[in-house]
Motif scaffolding. Structure first.
Motif, PDB file in Angstrom:
ATOM      1  N   PHE A 272       0.831  -1.196   0.000  1.00 50.49           N
ATOM      2  CA  PHE A 272       0.000   0.000   0.000  1.00 50.49           C
ATOM      3  C   PHE A 272       0.871   1.255   0.000  1.00 50.49           C
ATOM      4  CE2 PHE A 272      -3.843  -2.471   1.192  1.00 50.49           C
ATOM      5  CZ  PHE A 272      -4.749  -1.850   0.328  1.00 50.49           C
ATOM      6  N   ASN A 273       1.997   1.193   0.706  1.00 48.26           N
ATOM      7  CA  ASN A 273       2.939   2.314   0.648  1.00 48.26           C
ATOM      8  C   ASN A 273       3.443   2.520  -0.779  1.00 48.26           C
ATOM      9  OD1 ASN A 273       2.835   2.972   3.393  1.00 48.26           O
ATOM     10  ND2 ASN A 273       4.483   1.560   3.918  1.00 48.26           N
ATOM     11  N   GLU A 274       3.715   1.427  -1.462  1.00 46.81           N
ATOM     12  CA  GLU A 274       4.184   1.512  -2.851  1.00 46.81           C
ATOM     13  C   GLU A 274       3.114   2.143  -3.746  1.00 46.81           C
ATOM     14  OE1 GLU A 274       5.309  -2.434  -3.947  1.00 46.81           O
ATOM     15  OE2 GLU A 274       6.854  -2.584  -2.392  1.00 46.81           O
ATOM     16  N   ILE A 275       1.858   1.794  -3.514  1.00 51.11           N
ATOM     17  CA  ILE A 275       0.753   2.366  -4.285  1.00 51.11           C
ATOM     18  C   ILE A 275       0.671   3.875  -4.058  1.00 51.11           C
ATOM     19  CG2 ILE A 275      -1.774   2.496  -4.342  1.00 51.11           C
ATOM     20  CD1 ILE A 275      -1.730  -0.600  -3.940  1.00 51.11           C
ATOM     21  N   ALA A 276       0.810   4.298  -2.803  1.00 54.57           N
ATOM     22  CA  ALA A 276       0.741   5.723  -2.488  1.00 54.57           C
ATOM     23  C   ALA A 276       1.868   6.491  -3.182  1.00 54.57           C
ATOM     24  CB  ALA A 276       0.799   5.933  -0.977  1.00 54.57           C
ATOM     25  N   VAL A 277       3.057   5.940  -3.174  1.00 54.84           N
ATOM     26  CA  VAL A 277       4.189   6.594  -3.835  1.00 54.84           C
ATOM     27  C   VAL A 277       3.950   6.665  -5.345  1.00 54.84           C
ATOM     28  CG1 VAL A 277       6.651   6.390  -4.386  1.00 54.84           C
ATOM     29  CG2 VAL A 277       5.860   5.999  -2.040  1.00 54.84           C
ATOM     30  N   LYS A 278       3.442   5.587  -5.931  1.00 58.58           N
ATOM     31  CA  LYS A 278       3.121   5.590  -7.367  1.00 58.58           C
ATOM     32  C   LYS A 278       2.107   6.679  -7.706  1.00 58.58           C
ATOM     33  CE  LYS A 278       3.831   0.778  -8.838  1.00 58.58           C
ATOM     34  NZ  LYS A 278       3.131  -0.426  -9.348  1.00 58.58           N
TER      35      LYS A 278
END
Length: 346
Positions: A272-278
């Motif tokens: 989910f952190n990766e999604i937010a950064v994307k």
């Protein structure tokens, strides 16, 4: 604290310092952090100031400095355009479109194509104003379009029509490719004790909120017109909830609607952190901001169908700094660090 003498919400005086009456909260928080670090601050207006970092003067509005352009703000504030960029990164977003308020038939056709329930969001209002959720029929759609028309005052204004995703609301704060905070935006609620009414429980909670520097500005309302979920689920302000029973009062989850932040930073799933950064990096040149996610549970691994990114925020509120539950997480110093790191680009 629970007694008949507690005044109604509309009569509660907001506890504001003289500074915060003159200066915006986000701007004031950044100013305080800068002064603590010995950075010179020249206040220009309610939300605007000049910070001098290593001899270089930088103009800030709220917490947004010279690497946050007006063009970027325009794209980010256009939820439909922003979603089109986010979707290119294979991040899930709600099915949605923009139409003008007077385009009633087109709106109804689109709502039936994507399927109820849907959400309506005005394009030019903030803090949850005019956002209507749980619209489940053509009749309900027509009723809420009338309400938006009255609120906005111009039927040529565009509104966002989107498929409603059922889940909890979360706000991620991202700076320079890293998630610094993940906060659940819990809807306005009270927990019963088997004795007191919903109204009395709201009043008691508002007494607690009034002691918080940020939440004191956003008390839970008690006007029936603002308590749609409470009444829709067959309860009233006079209902006495059972001990331990949680009552959700409003559909809106933002702090301005009486919601509350619960810190999830240490337990959010890494993907989910990766999604937010994307989502942030999908906007060219967007280095820091907020990402709003609706998900079944952000502690579990995301899949194509268990979350949506609803929007990115150009100038997110200081949600993580004033949680109702959990540890406060600073937003200001990471922003100052980002500008100090990138002074050579200015």
């Amino acid at each position: 604290m629970l007694n008949a003498e507690i005044i109604q919400i509309e009569e509660i005086e907001k506890e504001e310092t003289e500074y915060e009456m003159k200066e915006g909260m986000k701007s004031k928080l950044l100013e305080e952090a800068a002064l603590e670090r010995g950075i010179n601050v020249n206040r220009l207006s309610f939300d605007t100031m000049i910070l001098t970092l290593e001899g270089k003067e930088l103009l800030f509005c709220d917490m947004n400095g010279p690497l946050s352009s007006a063009a970027m703000m325009r794209i980010v504030d256009d939820k439909y355009q922003a979603r089109s960029l986010i979707k290119r990164e294979r991040v899930s977003v709600p099915a949605s479109t923009y139409l003008r308020i007077f385009e009633r038939e087109e709106i109804k056709t689109f709502a039936n194509e994507i399927g109820y329930p849907i959400v309506l969001k005005p394009n030019n209002l903030s803090r949850g104003q005019g956002v209507y959720t749980n619209i489940e029929s053509d009749a309900s759609l027509a009723y809420h379009l009338d309400k938006i028309s009255e609120l906005v005052g111009d039927d040529c204004e565009r509104i966002l029509i989107e498929k409603q995703f059922i889940g909890d609301d979360y706000r991620f704060f991202v700076v320079d490719g890293k998630v610094l905070a993940a906060t659940k935006r819990a809807r306005a609620n009270v927990v019963g004790d088997g004795v007191h009414t919903v109204l009395q429980l709201i009043q008691a909670k508002n007494e607690q909120r009034a002691l918080d520097r940020d939440l004191s500005h956003y008390l839970i309302p008690t006007e029936r017109s603002k308590l749609g979920r409470l009444y829709r689920e067959g309860r009233t302000l006079e209902t006495v909830p059972d001990e331990g029973e949680q009552i959700i009062i409003r559909d809106e989850s933002n702090i301005a609607s009486g919601g509350e932040g619960i810190d999830y930073t240490d337990i959010v799933h890494d993907q989910f952190n990766e999604i937010a950064v994307k989502a942030i990096q999908s906007i060219p040149g967007f280095h820091y901001g907020g990402v709003d996610v609706i998900a079944e549970n952000i502690t579990h691994e995301p899949s194509e169908n268990n979350y949506v990114v609803t929007e990115v925020e150009f100038s997110p509120g200081a949600l993580s700094m004033f949680p109702w539950e959990g540890r406060p997480i600073d937003m200001t110093n990471p922003i100052l660090d980002f500008y100090l790191k990138n002074l050579d680009k200015l």
